[in-house]
Write an enzyme that holds these catalytic residues in place. Structure first.
Site, short mmCIF file in Angstrom:
data_model
loop_
_atom_site.label_atom_id
_atom_site.label_comp_id
_atom_site.label_asym_id
_atom_site.label_seq_id
_atom_site.Cartn_x
_atom_site.Cartn_y
_atom_site.Cartn_z
N PRO A 102 0.85 -1.21 0.00
CA PRO A 102 0.00 0.00 0.00
C PRO A 102 0.88 1.26 0.00
CG PRO A 102 -0.06 -1.07 2.15
CD PRO A 102 0.81 -1.93 1.30
N ASP A 148 5.69 2.53 2.47
CA ASP A 148 4.75 1.44 2.74
C ASP A 148 3.90 1.86 3.94
OD1 ASP A 148 3.48 -0.89 3.61
OD2 ASP A 148 5.17 -2.18 3.03
N HIS A 149 2.61 2.06 3.69
CA HIS A 149 1.75 2.61 4.74
C HIS A 149 1.47 1.61 5.86
CE1 HIS A 149 -0.56 5.62 6.54
NE2 HIS A 149 -1.50 5.83 5.64
N ARG A 150 1.89 0.35 5.67
CA ARG A 150 1.74 -0.62 6.77
C ARG A 150 2.77 -0.35 7.85
NH1 ARG A 150 2.28 -5.91 3.15
NH2 ARG A 150 3.97 -4.58 2.44
N LEU A 204 4.92 2.86 7.78
CA LEU A 204 5.22 4.29 7.97
C LEU A 204 3.96 5.11 7.75
CD1 LEU A 204 8.49 4.11 5.90
CD2 LEU A 204 8.40 4.66 8.34
#
Ligand code: CAO
Length: 256
Positions: A46, A221-223, A225
């Site tokens: 993501p 990576d929004h998982r 950061l």
């Protein structure tokens, strides 16, 4: 709702020749390999994209001064940027992590190997510069030049492309104001950089003065950061570049 790729409409098959003359050529082996990895990373990570620009007026003055004093060890803006990125990672170590295979564990890496995207005639390769935080600038410039030449002439081995904690992708020698690079899994961030821009800016006394800015395009990576991490990280890169500029100015180029 689960993502069902098989439920998507089929890829459009079009007879291009019905509209005019066409030619066909095969993708290179590197393009085919890289394409698969890029596609996987694009679909499974993501991504969020953060754009910033950092004031590098002092850092650039120091770099230009260095290049005049030490023309045989010229630095492109990318070399101090790599050091600044390594130092910014020291301040924000989540940028040097990978998700464990259980998807719930974060692996922190205490080395500062950085990937550098290299444009080659056969396609894009990402070579790795080891221990960027521990090497003098002339050595880094030399290693970057060697890595680039090898990537373009003979390609890179798997080992030479492995082990980076984060990647830097520079289009600054061409232009652009920003782009959205795809994260190189299992890394969690990639920093894109485009062309330096000098423009008039109002100073503290209200007068216009020329300032130079480096545009930064960070994909993360929004998982792992969040937006605040990204905003702090790009600002830290700018601060580290300025501090590095001061170090360069004070140093004997040979020892820096
Ligand atoms: N702004 C202005 N000028 C810049 C600059 C920037 N951000 N970055 C580099 N330049 C200048 C350099 O100073 C150099 O100028 P001189 O000839 O006057 O010294 C010139 O551009 C050429 O630089 P370079 O490309 O030879 O060297 P580099 O260290 O900047 O980059 C490399 C090396 C290998 C990273 C680069 O050549 C390259 O291949 N980039 C492409 C990467 C890519 O395709 N990324 C997109 C992938 S999608 O993620």
């Amino acid at each position: 709702m689960a993502l069902d790729l098989a439920a998507l409409p089929p890829w459009p098959e079009d007879d291009h020749a019905q509209y005019g003359p066409v030619r066909e050529t095969k993708l290179s082996r590197i393009q085919i390999l890289a394409g698969g990895y890029l596609h996987r990373n694009w679909l499974s990570i993501p991504h969020v994209f953060h754009h910033d620009e950092v004031d590098v007026t002092d850092a650039e003055a120091a770099r230009k001064d260095w290049n005049e004093r030490q023309p045989e060890a010229r630095l492109t803006p990318l070399v101090p940027l790599l050091v600044a990125v390594a130092r910014a990672i020291d301040r924000y170590p989540r940028f040097a992590t990978s998700l464990g295979s259980d998807g719930q564990t974060l692996v922190f890496k205490d080395y500062r190997h950085l990937g550098v995207a290299v444009d080659t005639p056969a396609g894009l390769l990402v070579g790795v510069l080891r221990d960027v935080d521990r090497k003098p600038l002339p050595q880094l410039a030399h290693e970057l030049a060697e890595l680039t030449a090898k990537a373009r002439e003979r390609g890179l081995s798997w080992i030479e492309m492995s082990g980076a904690v984060m990647t830097v992708s520079s289009l600054g020698h061409i232009g652009g104001t920003g782009f959205t690079p795809i994260i190189n899994a299992p890394q969690v961030a990639i920093l894109g950089v485009t062309k330096l821009q000098t423009r008039p800016v109002f100073g503290e006394n209200g007068a216009l003065e020329p300032r130079t800015f480096l545009p930064l395009s960070l994909s993360y990576d929004h998982r792992v950061l969040n937006g605040v991490d990204a905003a702090r990280f790009t600002q830290a890169v700018g601060e580290e570049l300025t501090m590095l500029g001061t170090e360069i100015t004070r140093s004997d180029p040979v020892d820096a």
